[in-house]
Design an enzyme around this catalytic site. Structure first.
Site, PDB file in Angstrom:
ATOM      1  N   ASP A   1     -36.323  -4.488  34.199  1.00 53.21           N
ATOM      2  CA  ASP A   1     -35.561  -3.517  33.472  1.00 53.21           C
ATOM      3  C   ASP A   1     -34.188  -4.114  33.018  1.00 53.21           C
ATOM      4  OD1 ASP A   1     -35.170  -0.942  32.308  1.00 53.21           O
ATOM      5  OD2 ASP A   1     -33.722  -0.667  33.812  1.00 53.21           O
TER       6      ASP A   1
ATOM      7  N   ARG B   1     -46.947  24.776   7.444  1.00 60.14           N
ATOM      8  CA  ARG B   1     -45.880  24.031   8.142  1.00 60.14           C
ATOM      9  C   ARG B   1     -46.273  23.752   9.431  1.00 60.14           C
ATOM     10  NH1 ARG B   1     -43.693  20.370   7.803  1.00 60.14           N
ATOM     11  NH2 ARG B   1     -43.151  21.046   5.405  1.00 60.14           N
TER      12      ARG B   1
ATOM     13  N   LYS C   1     -40.275   9.191  28.568  1.00 56.34           N
ATOM     14  CA  LYS C   1     -39.040   9.640  27.768  1.00 56.34           C
ATOM     15  C   LYS C   1     -39.836  10.474  26.620  1.00 56.34           C
ATOM     16  CE  LYS C   1     -35.951   6.140  29.149  1.00 56.34           C
ATOM     17  NZ  LYS C   1     -35.256   5.175  28.738  1.00 56.34           N
TER      18      LYS C   1
ATOM     19  N   LYS D   1     -38.053   3.270  41.357  1.00 59.74           N
ATOM     20  CA  LYS D   1     -37.088   3.195  40.447  1.00 59.74           C
ATOM     21  C   LYS D   1     -35.559   2.826  40.832  1.00 59.74           C
ATOM     22  CE  LYS D   1     -36.854   5.800  36.796  1.00 59.74           C
ATOM     23  NZ  LYS D   1     -36.949   5.000  35.828  1.00 59.74           N
TER      24      LYS D   1
END
Length: 282
Positions: free
Chosen positions: A221, A103, A138, A170
């Site tokens: 943006d 897994r 992100k 930003k």
């Protein structure tokens, strides 16, 4: 295998070890109770859909950390295209060891291959326009190196890795300062280390205020393609340009056609879809 500078053998050992510990793989109560300790098994890892394969060394490490004697034979190259039904790798070893590792191995393969595959899809969509497809910060917590590596496997471009990599002004920096011109001018003056300076704007009026300043990259943006075109006509080739914000399969070509240099897509890493891969015993 060609890795980013962040994907070292030490990193692979560490992150795989943490994942096996999370799964308590060494204490697999079902396998320990029911599987003969001397049983030997052969198995295949198979692609259940088309894509770009990534994470082979992570999978190999998962099997090796449980049992060094487990043999992991790659049947495809890292970063190569695979088709549904292709055999990705062959494994042979103690049945119990394979069961304890499978897994974790498949999780790494699925995640890395899924991001690489989606990135490759976007890269192919815009290749006519020579627009770079970029990822963002992100990312899933603690998995940034893996996810950004997967983006490069798919032909994408890594944006900054962390807050130290470049000066990135930003929207909230601008909101806190309330004077975008002074903010950018101060960054230029104080940038003694020569870091790349990126400035994010979300209106043409903001751009008009700072377009006389000589920073490196302009991030446009949440602008519509028509606004992007106007912004590009204002600045010409003065800055490297990047578009971001709600760009997806349906509208990415509209953005690429504007002539913007880069398109950043957060969904590549903040909402990754694993490639469907399975391990089957022979």
């Amino acid at each position: 295998m060609s890795k980013s500078k962040l994907i070292t053998s030490g990193y692979i050992k560490s992150i795989v070890g943490a994942s096996l510990f999370e799964d308590q793989a060494q204490k697999d109560i079902t396998t320990d109770l029911l599987v003969n300790k001397n049983s030997i098994t052969s198995a295949k890892i198979i692609a259940n859909e088309d894509g770009i394969i990534g994470g082979l060394d992570f999978a190999d490490e998962a099997f090796k950390q449980i049992d060094k004697k487990t043999k992991f034979k790659k049947k495809v190259q890292e970063g190569s295209s695979i088709k549904k039904g292709d055999i990705i790798a062959e494994i042979k070893g103690l049945t119990g060891s394979i069961l304890k590792s499978e897994r974790t191995a498949i999780n790494f393969l699925g995640l890395i291959s899924g991001i690489a595959t989606k990135t490759h899809y976007y890269v192919n969509l815009v290749k006519e326009y020579k627009t770079k497809i970029c990822c963002t910060r992100k990312t899933l917590p603690t998995l940034r190196a893996i996810q950004k590596y997967a983006v490069t496997l798919g032909g994408g471009t890594n944006n900054r890795f962390n807050l130290f990599d470049e000066i990135f002004i930003k929207d909230n920096h601008i909101s806190a300062s309330q004077n975008i011109f002074d903010l950018v001018q101060n960054a230029l003056r104080l940038n003694r280390s020569g870091k790349v300076i990126t400035v994010e704007v979300d209106t043409l009026s903001q751009l008009e205020t700072i377009q006389s300043l000589n920073f490196n990259r302009l991030l446009l943006d949440n602008m519509k393609p028509d606004e992007i075109k106007k912004a590009l006509s204002m600045v010409g080739n003065k800055y490297e340009t990047e578009a971001s914000g709600n760009i997806n399969d349906k509208n990415i070509l509209d953005y690429a056609k504007t002539g913007v240099n880069r398109i950043s897509i957060g969904r590549l890493t903040h909402s990754p879809q694993n490639l469907d891969i399975s391990l089957n015993f022979n």
